[in-house]
Design a protein around this motif. Structure first.
Motif, PDB file in Angstrom:
ATOM      1  N   VAL A  46       0.664  -1.267   0.154  1.00 18.16           N
ATOM      2  CA  VAL A  46      -0.088   0.066  -0.130  1.00 18.16           C
ATOM      3  C   VAL A  46       0.993   1.203   0.077  1.00 18.16           C
ATOM      4  O   VAL A  46       1.877   1.296   0.615  1.00 18.16           O
ATOM      5  CB  VAL A  46      -0.748  -0.137   1.194  1.00 18.16           C
ATOM      6  N   ASP A  47       0.506   2.154  -1.022  1.00 17.05           N
ATOM      7  CA  ASP A  47       1.293   3.522  -0.849  1.00 17.05           C
ATOM      8  C   ASP A  47       0.465   4.348   0.295  1.00 17.05           C
ATOM      9  O   ASP A  47      -0.553   5.042  -0.362  1.00 17.05           O
ATOM     10  CB  ASP A  47       1.276   3.826  -2.348  1.00 17.05           C
ATOM     11  N   HIS A  48       0.771   4.210   1.292  1.00 15.66           N
ATOM     12  CA  HIS A  48      -0.347   4.783   2.564  1.00 15.66           C
ATOM     13  C   HIS A  48       0.375   6.239   2.445  1.00 15.66           C
ATOM     14  O   HIS A  48       1.460   6.454   2.369  1.00 15.66           O
ATOM     15  CB  HIS A  48      -0.242   3.950   3.660  1.00 15.66           C
ATOM     16  N   ASP A  49      -0.550   6.913   3.103  1.00 18.04           N
ATOM     17  CA  ASP A  49      -0.403   8.636   3.315  1.00 18.04           C
ATOM     18  C   ASP A  49      -0.668   8.653   4.725  1.00 18.04           C
ATOM     19  O   ASP A  49      -1.952   8.192   5.272  1.00 18.04           O
ATOM     20  CB  ASP A  49      -1.394   9.104   2.537  1.00 18.04           C
ATOM     21  N   GLU A  50      -0.063   9.194   5.623  1.00 19.59           N
ATOM     22  CA  GLU A  50      -0.296   9.392   6.950  1.00 19.59           C
ATOM     23  C   GLU A  50      -1.872  10.101   7.190  1.00 19.59           C
ATOM     24  O   GLU A  50      -2.285  11.041   6.397  1.00 19.59           O
ATOM     25  CB  GLU A  50       0.745  10.374   7.779  1.00 19.59           C
ATOM     26  N   GLY A  51      -2.728   9.166   7.857  1.00 19.21           N
ATOM     27  CA  GLY A  51      -4.032  10.100   8.037  1.00 19.21           C
ATOM     28  C   GLY A  51      -5.215   9.728   6.784  1.00 19.21           C
ATOM     29  O   GLY A  51      -6.247  10.187   6.850  1.00 19.21           O
ATOM     30  N   ALA A  52      -4.663   8.872   5.736  1.00 22.65           N
ATOM     31  CA  ALA A  52      -5.600   8.713   4.689  1.00 22.65           C
ATOM     32  C   ALA A  52      -6.683   7.720   5.334  1.00 22.65           C
ATOM     33  O   ALA A  52      -6.539   6.985   5.899  1.00 22.65           O
ATOM     34  CB  ALA A  52      -4.708   8.054   3.613  1.00 22.65           C
ATOM     35  N   GLU A  53      -7.966   8.169   4.698  1.00 23.81           N
ATOM     36  CA  GLU A  53      -9.047   7.646   4.939  1.00 23.81           C
ATOM     37  C   GLU A  53      -9.639   6.905   3.636  1.00 23.81           C
ATOM     38  O   GLU A  53     -10.555   6.031   3.711  1.00 23.81           O
ATOM     39  CB  GLU A  53     -10.185   8.232   5.691  1.00 23.81           C
ATOM     40  N   LEU A  54      -9.039   7.173   2.587  1.00 23.94           N
ATOM     41  CA  LEU A  54      -9.460   6.695   1.401  1.00 23.94           C
ATOM     42  C   LEU A  54      -8.428   6.030   0.749  1.00 23.94           C
ATOM     43  O   LEU A  54      -7.247   6.319   0.638  1.00 23.94           O
ATOM     44  CB  LEU A  54      -9.774   7.859   0.407  1.00 23.94           C
ATOM     45  N   LEU A  55      -8.804   4.744   0.520  1.00 22.77           N
ATOM     46  CA  LEU A  55      -7.776   3.874  -0.343  1.00 22.77           C
ATOM     47  C   LEU A  55      -8.209   3.935  -1.862  1.00 22.77           C
ATOM     48  O   LEU A  55      -9.239   3.227  -2.017  1.00 22.77           O
ATOM     49  CB  LEU A  55      -7.956   2.434   0.180  1.00 22.77           C
ATOM     50  N   VAL A  56      -7.479   4.096  -2.776  1.00 24.35           N
ATOM     51  CA  VAL A  56      -7.878   3.834  -4.214  1.00 24.35           C
ATOM     52  C   VAL A  56      -7.304   2.640  -4.689  1.00 24.35           C
ATOM     53  O   VAL A  56      -6.026   2.442  -4.561  1.00 24.35           O
ATOM     54  CB  VAL A  56      -7.430   4.996  -5.026  1.00 24.35           C
ATOM     55  N   LEU A  57      -8.078   1.677  -4.867  1.00 23.78           N
ATOM     56  CA  LEU A  57      -7.620   0.277  -5.337  1.00 23.78           C
ATOM     57  C   LEU A  57      -7.786  -0.120  -6.880  1.00 23.78           C
ATOM     58  O   LEU A  57      -8.704   0.306  -7.454  1.00 23.78           O
ATOM     59  CB  LEU A  57      -8.381  -0.969  -4.303  1.00 23.78           C
ATOM     60  N   GLY A  58      -6.642  -0.347  -7.376  1.00 27.76           N
ATOM     61  CA  GLY A  58      -6.977  -0.749  -8.695  1.00 27.76           C
ATOM     62  C   GLY A  58      -6.222  -2.058  -9.249  1.00 27.76           C
ATOM     63  O   GLY A  58      -5.529  -2.567  -8.477  1.00 27.76           O
ATOM     64  N   TRP A  59      -6.580  -2.369 -10.573  1.00 31.22           N
ATOM     65  CA  TRP A  59      -5.492  -3.521 -11.110  1.00 31.22           C
ATOM     66  C   TRP A  59      -5.299  -3.062 -12.572  1.00 31.22           C
ATOM     67  O   TRP A  59      -6.114  -2.270 -13.379  1.00 31.22           O
ATOM     68  CB  TRP A  59      -6.544  -4.698 -11.034  1.00 31.22           C
ATOM     69  N   GLY A  60      -4.242  -3.721 -12.943  1.00 30.06           N
ATOM     70  CA  GLY A  60      -4.115  -3.470 -14.528  1.00 30.06           C
ATOM     71  C   GLY A  60      -3.683  -2.310 -14.974  1.00 30.06           C
ATOM     72  O   GLY A  60      -3.264  -1.387 -14.351  1.00 30.06           O
ATOM     73  N   SER A  61      -4.131  -1.495 -16.200  1.00 32.11           N
ATOM     74  CA  SER A  61      -3.608  -0.584 -16.850  1.00 32.11           C
ATOM     75  C   SER A  61      -4.228   0.829 -16.220  1.00 32.11           C
ATOM     76  O   SER A  61      -3.818   1.814 -16.637  1.00 32.11           O
ATOM     77  CB  SER A  61      -4.014  -0.703 -18.407  1.00 32.11           C
ATOM     78  N   THR A  62      -5.027   0.903 -15.062  1.00 34.74           N
ATOM     79  CA  THR A  62      -5.157   2.080 -14.326  1.00 34.74           C
ATOM     80  C   THR A  62      -4.066   2.786 -13.545  1.00 34.74           C
ATOM     81  O   THR A  62      -4.237   3.763 -12.893  1.00 34.74           O
ATOM     82  CB  THR A  62      -6.586   1.813 -13.781  1.00 34.74           C
ATOM     83  N   PHE A  63      -3.323   1.956 -13.472  1.00 33.91           N
ATOM     84  CA  PHE A  63      -2.209   2.030 -12.493  1.00 33.91           C
ATOM     85  C   PHE A  63      -1.571   3.574 -12.673  1.00 33.91           C
ATOM     86  O   PHE A  63      -1.672   4.297 -11.779  1.00 33.91           O
ATOM     87  CB  PHE A  63      -0.954   1.018 -12.734  1.00 33.91           C
ATOM     88  N   GLY A  64      -1.285   3.821 -13.834  1.00 31.43           N
ATOM     89  CA  GLY A  64      -0.570   5.265 -14.056  1.00 31.43           C
ATOM     90  C   GLY A  64      -1.432   6.232 -13.716  1.00 31.43           C
ATOM     91  O   GLY A  64      -1.250   7.159 -12.994  1.00 31.43           O
ATOM     92  N   ALA A  65      -2.727   6.276 -14.053  1.00 32.52           N
ATOM     93  CA  ALA A  65      -3.666   7.265 -13.865  1.00 32.52           C
ATOM     94  C   ALA A  65      -4.009   7.443 -12.158  1.00 32.52           C
ATOM     95  O   ALA A  65      -3.967   8.477 -11.815  1.00 32.52           O
ATOM     96  CB  ALA A  65      -4.927   6.979 -14.482  1.00 32.52           C
ATOM     97  N   ILE A  66      -3.814   6.210 -11.681  1.00 32.56           N
ATOM     98  CA  ILE A  66      -4.434   6.174  -9.983  1.00 32.56           C
ATOM     99  C   ILE A  66      -3.092   6.792  -9.443  1.00 32.56           C
ATOM    100  O   ILE A  66      -3.286   7.620  -8.759  1.00 32.56           O
ATOM    101  CB  ILE A  66      -4.685   4.791  -9.741  1.00 32.56           C
ATOM    102  N   ARG A  67      -1.959   6.495  -9.585  1.00 34.02           N
ATOM    103  CA  ARG A  67      -0.832   7.068  -8.836  1.00 34.02           C
ATOM    104  C   ARG A  67      -0.609   8.500  -9.301  1.00 34.02           C
ATOM    105  O   ARG A  67      -0.252   9.287  -8.386  1.00 34.02           O
ATOM    106  CB  ARG A  67       0.411   6.173  -9.172  1.00 34.02           C
TER     107      ARG A  67
END
Lengths: 339, 626
Positions: B519-540
């Motif tokens: 998980v690319d976690h951020d201190e205090g994050a309440e939202l997890l954006v979960l993906g798979w496949g080619s959405t990787f770039g856009a999500i990150r």
């Protein structure tokens, strides 16, 4: 692979511990016995042999052969066997199929396996009926045949499997009959020696759903009048006294009284003829086992085989480029360095 | 090389201003016969060698030659180049090269306000304008006032440039894509050397075509150099990527190379059984070029035979692979089911495209996920993996092969049209560090002097692989249910229950043999954006943008879709909100909700294109604001 010492086998070496579950009296039993006996007489270690089948009564065959084998899915045996043959040219690969499996659901794979000329020996058990599903008409059932699925008569024109195979560029095409074990073994031997795909149609009696379908070729009274034995290099004649002969008229084969034509006008069978037209003409003499029907080898011609051509391409590529070098490959489109 | 090489290296005269920028998004657009894919690919290669980070998005019609001059016939290639680490080909283009009115019309919507238009002005004549649906010439009616428009007589200049090269007829104007490439190379300060070398080798046997393309390329570059309109040019420095050696690679190529690497890592010859289908065919093309690796490519009569031959090759002891796209996966379904029953190793590659049916053959979609997991008759589980980027496809492929061999199972490896045809820099891996994925063939009987094919390894539940040619191990496999251990046909009902459970457990157990979800976690994050496949770039990239504004968000990306990583449930439990962006109608979301009973939200788009970063970004902001 370690060197294997050729062993002399008996038929029992090719039997498995599985109970054979065809109906009593089924033609498949005699074919199984013929194939097992034939395999025992080959100078071939049994671990080199693979049987592949699809679905149907005939397709249970691999379970009863003590070799490597796959009982696969409906119609796909030629495709699966092709993968084995291309991957492993050292193996002897056999396909067992039926008229429904090979000519209906698997028709596409069959014709392509034939044209590619791979090291495959295809045995098509033709009983002109769907046996495993209990008696529907098949792609070789005669037009008008009354079955459970065609109570008013089948509207389908049947395939002639030999004509089909010849049209599909097959290099070896033969027809034999389940009840004639010696003939079956002779044909199997020739098929085995042939380099490339061999197609053997075996007329096989289904005594439950389509009994006596081949009676004209097997019955005591009728067989002399109807069975045309094809012999390479021999004039095509048949009948108790050889009183019938086959001649070619305008490219079509025709049965005439032997004494009505000059001896040199009688067709002389040439299995090695590069052109399949004469073999095709012979195959058209009957459309199913009705009336005079040729049995034996229609065609046995030589051409390069697919898996050997593929193997040669790999050898040539290595000779030209050297063995595959991953490190070079991933750099083949140009690279740059980041420091 | 002729003496006008000097022109290329000419120091810009003092009146040329060079502006340093950190990134630019360029879209080449024209008729599908105009060579825009080639122009884009060459610009990309030149930029890659120059050291920029980059990502590309080719977009072309399914028709080989749709009617010339029409909107359906437009083909485009977008590339983003940057001096920093980028993740996507970008949302809005900064520069649009429009080779005709239809290309302008179809692409203007994606050009940012104030962006640059380089128009092939001669193509903006009455007939073409009408075909594109323009009532008046947009280059003249003021409708492009919000953009910087450069009208270039590309056709006349190309004709002039190729005069001495000996090309005639249709070949004369064919080089105009190289003119456009030359001009854009001038504007963005790209070197021409690699494209010149490429043309020379590509057209080695057609010297006049090579000469014409090079002449047009230089003419385009020199037009920029000598025309004052183009005296404000841009420079994008090499990106500060992680140290190492890089190449530019598309997903299909990386996958083909991954298969060749897997074959070496498994010490098995590779067999690729397939049938041509867009967008997977390039894997076949690439493998067919490398027969010296011992790969057998089998172009079968149909999709079923492609898979069937691969099953045969697996039985015969090869690393067996079949590749396809959605419609082909549907046809292979029964054969994959057979491989599950036979418990033979098989890698099935699905380069997804938009469906249903023939759908949009050249457009991206992630809509085969549920089909991969469940698209077979009976209880027929298998592992499913997905590549996330073009370069990631190499490693994902080796991993798919590892699982297939170790667990004696078919594995579906998902790619998609965006991964397959898009390219990006790939830091070359250390090949000596490739895992050993070989599994030994059985050579001796495994049970009282005989071979029983369904005896299982107690840890992996995998059966032992015995290949034809091995004396004493003759055996028969089949699609009928098998008696456990022995492998004979069995109609016993309790045995069927047991075998069904064993097949299921074998696949579930793989969860213990795959890495935990990072998980690319951020201190205090309440939202997890979960993906798979080619959405990787856009999500990150979207997460990066919102973090710049001090917002907290976590992201995680699944490579393993079946089984899921063992820690997925724990990860999901740590976040109040879960967002799953997918290029489908919510397939992973359905799985996550069903397996973990969490209220995951979907963000879904099926326009045949990847997500824009801004779309995901806006969705994240919307959730965080609520």
């Amino acid at each position: 692979m370690t060197d294997t010492i050729t062993t002399k086998y008996t038929r029992a070496d090719f039997q498995t511990d599985q109970e054979v579950r065809w109906c009593p009296g089924c033609g498949d039993y005699t074919i199984l016995a013929a194939v097992q006996g034939f395999m025992a007489d080959l100078d071939l270690p049994k671990e080199q042999i693979v049987f592949v089948s699809g679905i149907g009564c005939s397709s249970r065959f691999p379970y009863y052969m003590n070799t490597y084998g796959i009982h696969s899915i409906h119609g796909r045996a030629p495709a699966i066997a092709s993968g084995i043959a291309v991957a492993r040219p050292d193996l002897s690969v056999w396909v067992v199929t039926g008229d429904g499996d090979g000519l209906s659901i698997g028709g596409n794979h069959l014709i392509h396996a034939l044209r590619r000329n791979m090291n495959l020996k295809i045995l098509l058990f033709n009983n002109q009926i769907y046996g495993l599903t209990k008696g529907q008409y098949s792609p070789t059932s005669e037009k008008g045949k009354r079955t459970k699925s065609s109570p008013a008569g089948s509207p389908d024109v049947p395939f002639n499997p030999v004509s089909l195979a010849l049209g599909a560029e097959a290099s070896f095409v033969a027809r034999t009959i389940d009840m004639d074990r010696k003939h079956t073994v002779d044909v199997l031997e020739k098929a085995y020696e042939h380099k490339g795909t061999a197609f053997i149609e075996i007329y096989q009696n289904c005594n439950v759903f389509n009994d006596k379908a081949f009676i004209e070729l097997t019955g005591k009274e009728t067989r002399l009048e109807n069975r045309i034995n094809l012999e390479h290099g021999q004039p095509v004649t048949f009948g108790a006294e050889g009183e019938h002969a086959v001649v070619l008229v305008d490219g079509a084969a025709k049965v005439v009284p032997t004494d009505s034509v000059a001896a040199e006008d009688i067709m002389v069978h040439d299995v090695h003829a590069p052109n399949p037209s004469a073999a095709f003409a012979l195959s058209r003499l009957s459309h199913g086992p009705y009336g005079p029907t040729p049995v034996g080898i229609f065609r046995d011609s030589v051409r390069s085989s697919y898996e050997q051509d593929v193997k040669q391409q790999l050898i040539d590529a290595q000779a030209k480029k050297g063995p595959g070098d991953l490190s070079k490959l991933i750099r083949s489109q140009g690279t740059w360095k980041v420091k | 090389m002729s003496d006008d090489t000097a022109t290329l290296e000419a120091t810009p005269s003092p009146d040329i201003e060079i502006e340093e920028i950190d990134k630019v998004i360029i879209r080449f657009a024209g008729d599908s016969g105009d060579g825009m894919q080639l122009a884009g690919t060459r610009f990309t290669a030149d930029s890659a060698i120059f050291g920029n980070d980059l990502a590309t998005l080719p977009n072309f019609p399914a028709e080989i030659r749709a009617p010339a001059g029409t909107i359906p016939g437009v083909s485009s290639f977008q590339v983003q180049i940057a001096d920093f680490d980028i993740l996507t080909p970008g949302d809005e283009a900064d520069v649009l090269v429009a080779m005709n009115p239809a290309a302008l019309k179809a692409n203007l919507v994606d050009l940012r306000t104030g962006g640059m238009i380089i128009a092939n002005e001669e193509a903006f004549e009455e007939r073409n304008l009408a075909k594109a649906g323009f009532a008046a010439n947009p280059l003249e009616d003021g409708s492009l006032a919000g953009y910087r428009v450069f009208r270039v007589p590309m056709e006349r200049l190309t004709k002039e440039a190729v005069k001495e090269t000996g090309v005639t007829g249709r070949d004369v104007l064919r080089s105009k894509n190289f003119f456009a490439l030359g001009l854009v190379s001038w504007v963005f300060h790209r070197p021409l050397e690699t494209s010149i070398a490429w043309v020379e080798s590509k057209f080695a046997k057609r010297a006049e075509v090579a000469a014409a393309n090079i002449a047009s390329l230089r003419a385009g570059y020199n037009f920029g150099l000598t025309t004052e309109a183009f005296h404000h040019v841009y420079n994008i420095k090499p990106a500060k990527l992680a140290a190492g050696e890089y190449t530019n690679v598309t997903g299909n190529t990386a996958m083909a190379w991954g298969l060749l690497a897997a074959s070496q890592a498994a010490r098995l010859p590779l067999f690729y059984g397939t049938y041509p289908i867009t967008p997977a065919s390039d894997i076949l093309h690439e493998l067919a070029k490398h027969k010296n690796f011992g790969v057998r490519t089998f172009q079968a009569e149909d999709e079923i035979a492609g898979a069937g031959a691969a099953v045969g090759a697996a039985f015969a002891g090869h690393l067996a692979v079949t590749g396809t796209s959605g419609p082909g996966l549907a046809l292979k379904s029964e054969t994959i089911s057979l491989a599950i029953s036979l418990e033979l190793p098989l890698v099935v590659i699905d380069v997804q495209r938009a469906g249903p049916s023939t759908g949009l053959p050249t457009k991206v979609e992630q809509s085969d996920l549920l089909f991969s997991l469940y698209g077979r008759h009976g209880e027929a589980p298998l592992p499913v993996l997905a590549a996330r980027t073009a370069s990631d496809a190499f490693e994902a492929t080796i991993e798919a092969a590892r699982i297939a061999l170790k667990y004696m199972t078919p594995v579906i490896l998902l790619s998609d049209n965006y991964i397959a045809n898009g390219s990006e820099p790939w830091k070359l891996p250390d090949l000596d560090a490739l895992p050993d994925i070989s599994v030994p063939f059985l050579t001796e009987p495994n049970a009282d002097g005989r071979y029983v094919p369904y005896l299982r390894d107690p840890k992996t539940l995998a059966r032992q692989w015995a290949v034809p040619g091995t004396p004493g191990l003759e055996h028969r496999l089949g699609g009928l249910e098998k008696q456990e251990v022995v492998g004979n046909v069995s109609y016993d009902t309790n045995n069927h229950q047991l075998m069904t459970e064993l097949r299921d457990w074998k696949i579930r157990n793989i969860a213990n043999d795959i890495p935990a979800l990072e998980v690319d976690h951020d201190e205090g994050a309440e939202l997890l954006v979960l993906g798979w496949g080619s959405t990787f770039g856009a999500i990150r990239a979207a997460a990066k943008r919102v973090r710049k504004d001090g917002l907290s968000v976590a992201t995680a990306h699944l490579r393993y879709l079946n089984p899921f990583p063992a820690n997925l449930g724990d990860v999901l439990g740590r976040y109040r909100y879960i967002l799953i962006p997918e290029i489908n109608q919510g397939q992973l979301r359905k799985l996550i909700r069903a397996d973990f009973l969490v209220p995951a939200m979907g963000f879904n788009k099926v326009k045949g294109l990847p997500f824009h970063v801004s779309e995901v970004e806006n969705k994240i902001r919307e959730i965080l604001a609520s």
